[in-house]
Write an enzyme that holds these catalytic residues in place. Structure first.
Site, PDB file in Angstrom:
ATOM      1  N   PRO A   9       0.766  -1.260   0.080  1.00 24.52           N
ATOM      2  CA  PRO A   9       0.222   0.036   0.088  1.00 24.52           C
ATOM      3  C   PRO A   9       0.918   1.461  -0.004  1.00 24.52           C
ATOM      4  CG  PRO A   9      -0.133  -1.267   2.258  1.00 24.52           C
ATOM      5  CD  PRO A   9       0.692  -2.099   1.207  1.00 24.52           C
ATOM      6  N   ASN A  10       0.272   2.332  -0.772  1.00 26.14           N
ATOM      7  CA  ASN A  10       0.994   3.557  -1.098  1.00 26.14           C
ATOM      8  C   ASN A  10       2.125   3.894  -1.471  1.00 26.14           C
ATOM      9  OD1 ASN A  10      -1.084   4.744   0.564  1.00 26.14           O
ATOM     10  ND2 ASN A  10      -0.439   3.819   2.346  1.00 26.14           N
ATOM     11  N   ARG A  17       4.774  11.106  -2.362  1.00 23.30           N
ATOM     12  CA  ARG A  17       4.548  10.624  -0.901  1.00 23.30           C
ATOM     13  C   ARG A  17       5.869  11.216  -0.071  1.00 23.30           C
ATOM     14  NH1 ARG A  17       4.709   4.474   1.407  1.00 23.30           N
ATOM     15  NH2 ARG A  17       4.020   5.118   3.475  1.00 23.30           N
ATOM     16  N   TYR A  22      11.082   9.054   1.602  1.00 22.48           N
ATOM     17  CA  TYR A  22      11.076   7.934   0.678  1.00 22.48           C
ATOM     18  C   TYR A  22      11.804   8.432  -0.850  1.00 22.48           C
ATOM     19  CZ  TYR A  22       7.846   5.670   3.936  1.00 22.48           C
ATOM     20  OH  TYR A  22       7.010   5.288   4.868  1.00 22.48           O
ATOM     21  N   ASN A  75       8.016  -5.442  -0.592  1.00 21.58           N
ATOM     22  CA  ASN A  75       7.796  -4.516   0.069  1.00 21.58           C
ATOM     23  C   ASN A  75       6.663  -4.388   0.645  1.00 21.58           C
ATOM     24  OD1 ASN A  75       7.755  -2.095   1.690  1.00 21.58           O
ATOM     25  ND2 ASN A  75       9.031  -0.873   0.243  1.00 21.58           N
ATOM     26  N   ALA A  78       3.023  -0.759   5.035  1.00 18.32           N
ATOM     27  CA  ALA A  78       2.368  -0.731   6.335  1.00 18.32           C
ATOM     28  C   ALA A  78       2.167  -2.178   6.834  1.00 18.32           C
ATOM     29  CB  ALA A  78       1.429   0.398   6.281  1.00 18.32           C
ATOM     30  N   GLU A  99      12.516  -9.445   2.289  1.00 21.89           N
ATOM     31  CA  GLU A  99      11.704  -8.046   2.567  1.00 21.89           C
ATOM     32  C   GLU A  99      12.426  -6.755   2.426  1.00 21.89           C
ATOM     33  OE1 GLU A  99       9.294  -8.054   6.134  1.00 21.89           O
ATOM     34  OE2 GLU A  99      10.362  -6.280   6.710  1.00 21.89           O
ATOM     35  N   HIS A 101      12.504  -2.293   2.632  1.00 20.67           N
ATOM     36  CA  HIS A 101      12.280  -1.260   2.767  1.00 20.67           C
ATOM     37  C   HIS A 101      12.894   0.045   2.279  1.00 20.67           C
ATOM     38  CE1 HIS A 101       8.937  -2.841   5.369  1.00 20.67           C
ATOM     39  NE2 HIS A 101      10.068  -4.038   5.620  1.00 20.67           N
ATOM     40  N   ARG A 108      12.805   4.799  12.908  1.00 19.67           N
ATOM     41  CA  ARG A 108      11.678   5.494  12.767  1.00 19.67           C
ATOM     42  C   ARG A 108      10.697   5.457  13.801  1.00 19.67           C
ATOM     43  NH1 ARG A 108       9.125   5.015   6.951  1.00 19.67           N
ATOM     44  NH2 ARG A 108       8.011   6.821   7.903  1.00 19.67           N
TER      45      ARG A 108
HETATM   46  C1  DQA Z   1       8.154   1.256   4.147  1.00 16.42           C
HETATM   47  C2  DQA Z   1       8.065   1.512   5.410  1.00 16.42           C
HETATM   48  C3  DQA Z   1       6.788   1.301   6.277  1.00 16.42           C
HETATM   49  O1  DQA Z   1       6.943   1.655   7.530  1.00 16.42           O
HETATM   50  C4  DQA Z   1       5.800   2.233   5.555  1.00 16.42           C
HETATM   51  O2  DQA Z   1       4.532   1.865   6.020  1.00 16.42           O
HETATM   52  C5  DQA Z   1       5.851   2.104   4.095  1.00 16.42           C
HETATM   53  C6  DQA Z   1       6.956   2.031   3.366  1.00 16.42           C
HETATM   54  C7  DQA Z   1       9.384   1.604   3.602  1.00 16.42           C
HETATM   55  O3  DQA Z   1       9.614   1.004   2.363  1.00 16.42           O
HETATM   56  O4  DQA Z   1      10.180   2.156   3.921  1.00 16.42           O
HETATM   57  O5  DQA Z   1       4.677   2.512   3.570  1.00 16.42           O
HETATM   58  O6  DQA Z   1       7.840  -0.151   3.913  1.00 16.42           O
END
Ligand code: DQA
Length: 145
Positions: A9-10, A17, A22, A75, A78, A99, A101, A108
């Site tokens: 998501p997102n 964003r 990011y 990835n 959230a 995984e 990020h 964070r």
């Molecule tokens: C994320 C880190 C997560 O905590 C966050 O909710 C994201 C992006 C990252 O790529 O740094 O949406 O996965």
């Protein structure tokens, strides 16, 4: 070697964003870079990309990877910090998974420090921005070849 790259998501909002966290690149930029890197690494690597805001769709995609893909880069965004269901799906298919990020989730907010999914993975890469996807691919490639 078939690798499935899943973004949660997102992550379609990259570029817009929170650029201070990011970066200003888009998800398409990440995907293009990963395609070039895969070609440099080994011409036998093929990549498929999937992105969704929906937990169930991500689970369906992981399940459908069984007997089709050799490795997964994910990835979970959230859902990393909330989804027992995605964690169970990764464990259920038994496909080597890394995984990723973009940000360093450990520097964070406290709620980002836990991943339900990483314990089911070969490894986790966090904090190296879009380079993290290439690091994940290299790690998977070395583990699978
Ligand atoms: C994320 C880190 C997560 O905590 C966050 O909710 C994201 C992006 C990252 O790529 O740094 O949406 O996965």
């Amino acid at each position: 070697m078939k690798i499935l790259v899943i973004n949660g998501p997102n992550l379609n909002m990259l570029g817009i964003r929170e650029p201070e966290i990011y970066g200003s690149f888009t998800l398409e930029d990440i995907e293009k870079e990963l395609i070039s890197y895969a070609a440099e690494l080994d011409s036998n690597i093929s990549l498929e990309f999937f992105r969704s805001n929906f937990e169930g769709e991500i689970i369906d995609k992981i399940q459908s990877a069984l007997n089709c893909f050799d490795g997964i880069i994910i990835n979970p965004a959230a859902y990393t910090h909330t989804s027992v269901a995605i964690s169970d799906a990764v464990a259920a298919v038994g496909i080597k998974t890394v995984e990723v990020h973009l940000s360093n989730i450990y520097s964070r907010e406290e709620f980002r420090h836990n991943s339900y999914i990483a314990p089911k993975c070969l490894g986790q890469v966090a904090g190296f921005s879009k380079t993290g996807y290439k690091m994940a691919l290299l790690g998977l490639y070395e583990a699978l070849k």
